[in-house]
Scaffold this active site. Sequence first.
Site, mmCIF file in Angstrom:
data_model
loop_
_atom_site.group_PDB
_atom_site.id
_atom_site.type_symbol
_atom_site.label_atom_id
_atom_site.label_comp_id
_atom_site.label_asym_id
_atom_site.label_seq_id
_atom_site.Cartn_x
_atom_site.Cartn_y
_atom_site.Cartn_z
ATOM 1 N N ASN A 7 35.556 44.922 56.181
ATOM 2 C CA ASN A 7 35.124 43.454 55.481
ATOM 3 C C ASN A 7 35.662 42.402 56.247
ATOM 4 O OD1 ASN A 7 34.912 41.254 53.933
ATOM 5 N ND2 ASN A 7 36.130 42.079 51.984
ATOM 6 N N ARG A 91 30.743 45.010 54.511
ATOM 7 C CA ARG A 91 30.597 44.141 53.411
ATOM 8 C C ARG A 91 29.772 42.755 54.013
ATOM 9 N NH1 ARG A 91 34.224 39.695 50.575
ATOM 10 N NH2 ARG A 91 32.797 38.981 49.126
ATOM 11 N N LEU A 209 37.957 37.689 37.962
ATOM 12 C CA LEU A 209 38.616 36.527 37.996
ATOM 13 C C LEU A 209 39.825 36.864 39.170
ATOM 14 C CD1 LEU A 209 39.372 35.883 34.343
ATOM 15 C CD2 LEU A 209 37.523 35.279 35.654
ATOM 16 N N GLY A 210 39.375 36.192 40.513
ATOM 17 C CA GLY A 210 40.332 36.315 41.725
ATOM 18 C C GLY A 210 40.526 34.936 42.207
ATOM 19 N N ASN A 211 40.811 34.726 43.494
ATOM 20 C CA ASN A 211 40.753 33.605 44.033
ATOM 21 C C ASN A 211 39.446 32.898 44.073
ATOM 22 O OD1 ASN A 211 42.325 31.641 45.275
ATOM 23 N ND2 ASN A 211 42.129 32.370 47.261
ATOM 24 N N PHE A 284 47.877 31.783 41.189
ATOM 25 C CA PHE A 284 48.358 31.516 39.415
ATOM 26 C C PHE A 284 49.553 31.872 39.463
ATOM 27 C CE2 PHE A 284 44.736 30.807 36.590
ATOM 28 C CZ PHE A 284 43.864 30.602 37.436
ATOM 29 N N GLU A 334 43.427 41.194 36.453
ATOM 30 C CA GLU A 334 44.042 42.550 36.466
ATOM 31 C C GLU A 334 45.461 42.323 36.445
ATOM 32 O OE1 GLU A 334 43.452 44.690 40.055
ATOM 33 O OE2 GLU A 334 40.992 44.366 39.829
ATOM 34 N N GLU A 384 35.915 47.521 45.319
ATOM 35 C CA GLU A 384 34.715 47.170 46.035
ATOM 36 C C GLU A 384 34.729 48.300 47.346
ATOM 37 O OE1 GLU A 384 36.245 43.124 45.660
ATOM 38 O OE2 GLU A 384 34.319 42.559 45.761
HETATM 39 P P1 AMP Z 1 42.033 38.277 44.396
HETATM 40 O O1 AMP Z 1 41.059 37.326 45.130
HETATM 41 O O2 AMP Z 1 41.369 39.216 43.611
HETATM 42 O O3 AMP Z 1 42.960 38.883 45.366
HETATM 43 O O4 AMP Z 1 42.980 37.611 43.577
HETATM 44 C C1 AMP Z 1 44.057 36.707 43.816
HETATM 45 C C2 AMP Z 1 44.741 35.944 42.777
HETATM 46 O O5 AMP Z 1 45.115 36.640 41.781
HETATM 47 C C3 AMP Z 1 45.956 35.120 43.659
HETATM 48 O O6 AMP Z 1 45.487 33.936 43.955
HETATM 49 C C4 AMP Z 1 46.584 34.913 42.416
HETATM 50 O O7 AMP Z 1 46.201 33.741 41.679
HETATM 51 C C5 AMP Z 1 46.143 36.055 41.025
HETATM 52 N N1 AMP Z 1 47.326 36.835 40.756
HETATM 53 C C6 AMP Z 1 47.528 38.096 41.758
HETATM 54 N N2 AMP Z 1 48.661 38.628 41.033
HETATM 55 C C7 AMP Z 1 48.802 37.878 40.088
HETATM 56 C C8 AMP Z 1 49.952 37.927 39.093
HETATM 57 N N3 AMP Z 1 50.725 38.799 39.006
HETATM 58 N N4 AMP Z 1 49.937 37.059 37.931
HETATM 59 C C9 AMP Z 1 49.054 35.944 37.929
HETATM 60 N N5 AMP Z 1 48.208 35.902 38.953
HETATM 61 C C10 AMP Z 1 48.194 36.747 39.838
#
Ligand code: AMP
Length: 399
Positions: A7, A91, A209-211, A284, A334, A384
Amino acid sequence: MKILVINCGSSSLKYQVFDMAKEDVLAKGLVEKIGLPGSFLKHRRGEESNHLVETPIKDHEVAITLVIEALTSGEHGVVKDMSEIEAVGHRVVHAGEKYATSVLITPEVMQALRECIALAPLHNPPNIMGIEVCSRLMPAVKHAAVFDTAFHQTMPEYAYRYALPQTYYEKYGIRRYGFHGTSHRYVTERAAVLLGKSADELKLITCHLGNGASVAAISGGKSMDTSMGFTPLEGLIMGTRSGDLDPAIIPFIMEKEQMSPEQVNNFLNKSCGMNALSEVSSDFRVIEDAAAQGDHKSKLALEMYYYRVRKYVGAYAAALGGVDAIVFTAGLGENSPEVRDEVCKHLGFMGVEIDPAKNRVRGKEVDLSTASAKVRVLLIPTNEELVIARDTKFIVGSV
Ligand code: AMP
């Protein structure tokens, strides 16, 4: 069969090696700050601790060479030489309308990806570069492309068109494409397993719901609508992206702030969202801590975030004519019980009810609903890379 998944971003590269016999992850890692000061590779074999290489990494060729060195090293590696890797799955963010499934990479596919650069100027160039470098360094291996947009190619025309003249769609390809398709597809398949039903008979709303963040409406295993559109900027409020706006705001800001099209695009993608609202972080964890300590801006940012997700869930329940389950996935979906609770607690009117005790969980597959809930709420960690590895195995197995 061993498969390498790549990726490739503009300054970072993530990889995993799978043994597809049992879908085990043999090794994974990432290269960060490619072409920037402080570049490094972090590599991990199985459950061992991380192996860190801090060295100048001037471009993706050097990055992939380092990955190959790590994978073949006597000390940290998982193969004697790269001929043990049977295929590489890449990817790729944008395939336009060209591909609705993953494909074997050929010169024609590369040409199609180059034609999509205008649609994804930030994402497709590093994806293409990753494929070119890997093909040069691993010429004997088959390469496959797995697209973020592919899963959403089933959206009906009334969902994917904007109310712009038809000629803009035809001349410039302006329509909704949707992204995170590999993730929405993975959690759709897992939700069917968890619910003990075929995906064909389910109506799902999947919340990645990620970045970056998107919601999708899935009926019969097919994407019917999704919150990201022409680019990944539309829809939910994200870490640094604004999400939905009145489009008239954009020329207004350009005029007031003397911004060029490129500057305003950068601004909306990189200087807005949760980071701009909270003024503390795009992460977050930091925003939730600040809100807990009474920071008003962080509290408001979170309220706006939850509200926007809830609006999409409500809209998609209407679009689908009902819903069997809502799925939460990706970093925040998650790991943040608060997000799941805040989105769901106002949806009791449509039969959503989560059990607070079950919701105090992170990162594993769980049905969070109460026994009497009409709509199930599922937490499903996304994967993914596994989808990319499975598609790659399927594609190279069938040529
Ligand atoms: P991703 O893009 O799927 O890797 O998600 C990243 C985002 O998930 C980070 O910027 C955080 O805002 C959020 N995140 C990860 N771990 C936690 C946690 N333990 N509590 C709250 N938000 C989290």
